[in-house]
Structures are given as structure tokens and as C-alpha cells.
Enzyme design. Structure first.
Site, mmCIF file in Angstrom:
data_model
loop_
_atom_site.group_PDB
_atom_site.id
_atom_site.type_symbol
_atom_site.label_atom_id
_atom_site.label_comp_id
_atom_site.label_asym_id
_atom_site.label_seq_id
_atom_site.Cartn_x
_atom_site.Cartn_y
_atom_site.Cartn_z
ATOM 1 N N LYS A 1 12.474 57.819 -2.018
ATOM 2 C CA LYS A 1 13.113 59.125 -1.784
ATOM 3 C C LYS A 1 14.332 59.002 -0.873
ATOM 4 O O LYS A 1 15.350 59.669 -1.080
ATOM 5 C CB LYS A 1 12.082 60.101 -1.205
ATOM 6 C CG LYS A 1 10.959 60.387 -2.202
ATOM 7 C CD LYS A 1 9.941 61.362 -1.703
ATOM 8 C CE LYS A 1 8.683 61.362 -2.550
ATOM 9 N NZ LYS A 1 8.874 61.579 -3.988
ATOM 10 N N GLY B 1 15.524 57.382 -14.832
ATOM 11 C CA GLY B 1 15.524 56.638 -13.571
ATOM 12 C C GLY B 1 15.890 57.483 -12.376
ATOM 13 O O GLY B 1 16.221 58.671 -12.503
ATOM 14 N N ALA C 1 13.056 62.025 -9.258
ATOM 15 C CA ALA C 1 14.136 62.079 -8.267
ATOM 16 C C ALA C 1 15.027 63.317 -8.376
ATOM 17 O O ALA C 1 16.078 63.376 -7.724
ATOM 18 C CB ALA C 1 14.995 60.809 -8.291
ATOM 19 N N ALA C 2 14.615 64.318 -9.165
ATOM 20 C CA ALA C 2 15.411 65.554 -9.238
ATOM 21 C C ALA C 2 15.479 66.206 -7.846
ATOM 22 O O ALA C 2 16.530 66.701 -7.422
ATOM 23 C CB ALA C 2 14.791 66.517 -10.239
ATOM 24 N N GLY C 3 14.360 66.181 -7.146
ATOM 25 C CA GLY C 3 14.337 66.747 -5.787
ATOM 26 C C GLY C 3 15.250 65.974 -4.847
ATOM 27 O O GLY C 3 15.896 66.556 -3.963
ATOM 28 N N ASP C 4 15.317 64.661 -5.039
ATOM 29 C CA ASP C 4 16.197 63.845 -4.194
ATOM 30 C C ASP C 4 17.663 64.142 -4.511
ATOM 31 O O ASP C 4 18.507 64.203 -3.601
ATOM 32 C CB ASP C 4 15.911 62.349 -4.423
ATOM 33 C CG ASP C 4 14.468 62.003 -4.080
ATOM 34 O OD1 ASP C 4 13.930 62.620 -3.153
ATOM 35 O OD2 ASP C 4 13.903 61.121 -4.744
HETATM 36 O O1 RIB Z 1 11.335 61.147 -5.543
HETATM 37 C C1 RIB Z 1 11.264 60.115 -6.483
HETATM 38 C C2 RIB Z 1 10.888 58.826 -5.812
HETATM 39 O O2 RIB Z 1 9.581 58.925 -5.306
HETATM 40 C C3 RIB Z 1 10.869 57.617 -6.710
HETATM 41 O O3 RIB Z 1 12.113 56.979 -6.804
HETATM 42 C C4 RIB Z 1 9.773 56.754 -6.098
HETATM 43 O O4 RIB Z 1 10.237 55.559 -5.548
HETATM 44 C C5 RIB Z 1 9.100 57.630 -5.063
HETATM 45 O O5 RIB Z 1 9.489 57.310 -3.792
#
Ligand code: RIB
Length: 313
Positions: free
Chosen positions: A41, A291, A253-256
Site C-alpha cells: 500500500k 496490477g 490498489a484502487a484505494g491506493d
Molecule cells: O492495496 C493493494 C495492496 O495491498 C497490494 O499491492 C498488496 O501488496 C497489499 O499491500
């Protein structure tokens, strides 16, 4: 105030299996693809903000294995400053086992490895960088004592702190009082409010946000997936901002992406509501690609989606 975005958090190698559906406990399901991606994250948020044109530094720990070297190189290649991404001797790098189904939904199992050794002493070593940042970003894939130490540093230095409380863990009131932007999803909101229910129903979204404000967070950006975001600001702003409709292939990873986009927009001087709209567009582009770090868009791609939204059909 400095202009650098400093991310304190995790870096993982993501081992991703794609299948028509995610297996239930005890079940075996045929998959269709296997791929590895750079994730975590923290790393994802750093790359998201960097790709949007920001000056980004990361404070993290990788293992002294091949994954560690490749994860550091991935961040460097995305123009993230990795001076404070150190190697933990004798430890493995963080790994995430991810399943993605045909609806682009995912389930994630994280083995923290070296991320679990990012300690408050690692922050002490980087104090000038932290104290002069424009904004600090953190998540909960590192030890809680490190997150709490970062909260104290942010408060004392009057640097805004954006905390993504993921994966869901309880947070003390002392820590929450230091958080300028709290960005939980529905599961994390349930944990933080103590409601125990993993679904925040539409009628309870505002109530949940009010509870988190009452617990001390200055602004709450509640992530509701395909339903968008509910934002509750210290200035009285209460607004449901809808998601942007796109053809999703992978929501990992949409939240990231949203957090990296939000930090970027705030650093550019946008108000909270406008920044949330921009961040939603960043997340929307990210879910159209497979990804984690590979899916983060640049500023032109986000601008194109926002223009498309404004154009009457
Ligand atoms: O938020 C997505 C992430 O959560 C992924 O990339 C994984 O590594 C976990 O940390």
C-alpha cells in the site's frame, strides 16, 4: 511548508492469480493467469503520487532478497526517492498473495516480512525529511508503534498527515487526533467505529463519518468503492461524490491510487471536494489496468478522463 510528499509504509511483491471466481475455503478453482507486480500500500501510494508529477520520498524496509532489490529498483524507476528505503538483514521482503475474479474484485493475503521491521527508530533517522514534508502518507501494513510515532511527529511539526487505515486495525484516539485526512473503506470504517458490521449502509455513511470526526480525525474521506466517496470536512463539508463509471479489469490498489491522487491534488492547492473528485478519477483509471503500481496513471490520463466526464453524451 515543503512540497515533498513523504510516504511511510509497506512495499510488497504481489503474486497475482486471475480466475473466474475466488475460491471459497477448502475449494480448488482453475485459474487463468499468474503475474507478479510491484505493490504494497505504501509503495503504491508513492508511485501514484509520483506518476502525477509530484516530488515523492518513501520511507520503507525491504528484505535482503531478490524481491527487495527489484522492489527498490521499481520505486526508483518511478522517480520515487528511495534514500530511506533500507534493507533488513536476514529478512524476506513483504509478499501479497492476490486473487482477482472476473468482476475485477480481489482478495489479498499479506505476509509483511521486512515491512514488520520498520521501527520508530527508522523515522528518527529521517526526522528532517518528515518535518519538512508538504504532506505525510501512511497505511497500516507496518508496526502500529511506527504509525503512532509518525502521528506524533506530524502533530508536533504541524505537517498534514493522511492515514489510510488499511488493513483494518483499531486506532487510538491519540493517533486519530493527529490525522488530518482519514481515508477508510467500509470494512475499515466498521473496525474504527466499533460497529462490527463490514457493510456501511448508505443511510449510515454520514453517521459513520461523524463518529470518526468525533474520535479526532480532522477530515474523513470514506471510500465506498463503486458508490464513490463520502467526504466530511473539518469546515462542515458533507458530500457524497459519485464514482466514475469505467470498465474495470482489476480493482487492486484502487484505494491506493485514490490516496496518491488526493495527496497530489491537495498539494496542488485544490479544496477538499475538488481534490476528492480528482482522486476518484485517478482511482478510476487505475482499475482499467492490471496490477498495483503498473496501474497508476499520469496527469494527462487523468485529465483526459475528467474531460470525458464533462463532455455531454
Ligand atoms: O492495496 C493493494 C495492496 O495491498 C497490494 O499491492 C498488496 O501488496 C497489499 O499491500
Amino acid at each position: 511548508m515543503g512540497r515533498t510528499i513523504v510516504v511511510v509504509g509497506s512495499v510488497n511483491l504481489d503474486l497475482v492469480c486471475t480466475a473466474s471466481r475466488i475460491p471459497a475455503p477448502g475449494e480448488t478453482v482453475w485459474g487463468t493467469h499468474f503475474q507478479t507486480f510491484h505493490g504494497g500500500k505504501g509503495g503504491n501510494q508513492a508511485v501514484a503520487a509520483s506518476r502525477l508529477g509530484n516530488d515523492v520520498s518513501m520511507i520503507a524496509k525491504v528484505g535482503d532478497d531478490d524481491f527487495g532489490a527489484t522492489l527498490r529498483e521499481g520505486l526508483r524507476a518511478a522517480s520515487v526517492n528511495i534514500d530511506d528505503v533500507t534493507t533488513a538483514p536476514g529478512l524476506a521482503s513483504g509478499v501479497a498473495l492476490i486473487s482477482v475474479d472476473a468482476q475485477a474484485q480481489n482478495s489479498i493475503l499479506v505476509i509483511p516480512g521486512a515491512n514488520g521491521e520498520l521501527r520508530p527508530s527508522d523515522l528518527e533517522r529521517c526526522l528532517p525529511r518528515l518535518q519538512s514534508a508538504g504532506i505525510l502518507l501512511a497505511q497500516l501494513e507496518i508496526p502500529m508503534e511506527t504509525v503512532e510515532a509518525l502521528c506524533t511527529i506530524a502533530c508536533r511539526a504541524h505537517v498534514p498527515l493522511m492515514l489510510d487505515p488499511a488493513p483494518a486495525r483499531a486506532l487510538s484516539r491519540e493517533a486519530l487526533r493527529c490525522v488530518t485526512y482519514l481515508t477508510p473503506n467500509e470494512t475499515e470504517t466498521a473496525t474504527l467505529t466499533g460497529c462490527g458490521d463490514s457493510e456501511v449502509t448508505p443511510s449510515s455513511v454520514q453517521e459513520a463519518a461523524e463518529m470518526l470526526l468525533e474520535k479526532g480525525a480532522r477530515n474523513v474521506i470514506l471510500k465506498l468503492g463503486a458508490r464513490g466517496v463520502f467526504v466530511a470536512g473539518a469546515d462542515g463539508l458533507r458530500k457524497a461524490v459519485p464514482a466514475v463509471r469505467v470498465r474495470a479489469v482489476d480493482t487492486t490498489a484502487a484505494g491506493d491510487a485514490l490516496n496518491g491522487g488526493l495527496a497530489s491534488a491537495l498539494m496542488a492547492g485544490m479544496g477538499l471536494e475538488e481534490a476528492v473528485r480528482f482522486a476518484i478519477a485517478v482511482a478510476a483509471v487505475s482499475v482499467t489496468r492490471a496490477g498495483a503500481q503498473t496501474s497508476m496513471p499520469n496527469a494527462e490520463e487523468v485529465a483526459a478522463l475528467l474531460r470525458e466526464q464533462e463532455t455531454p453524451a
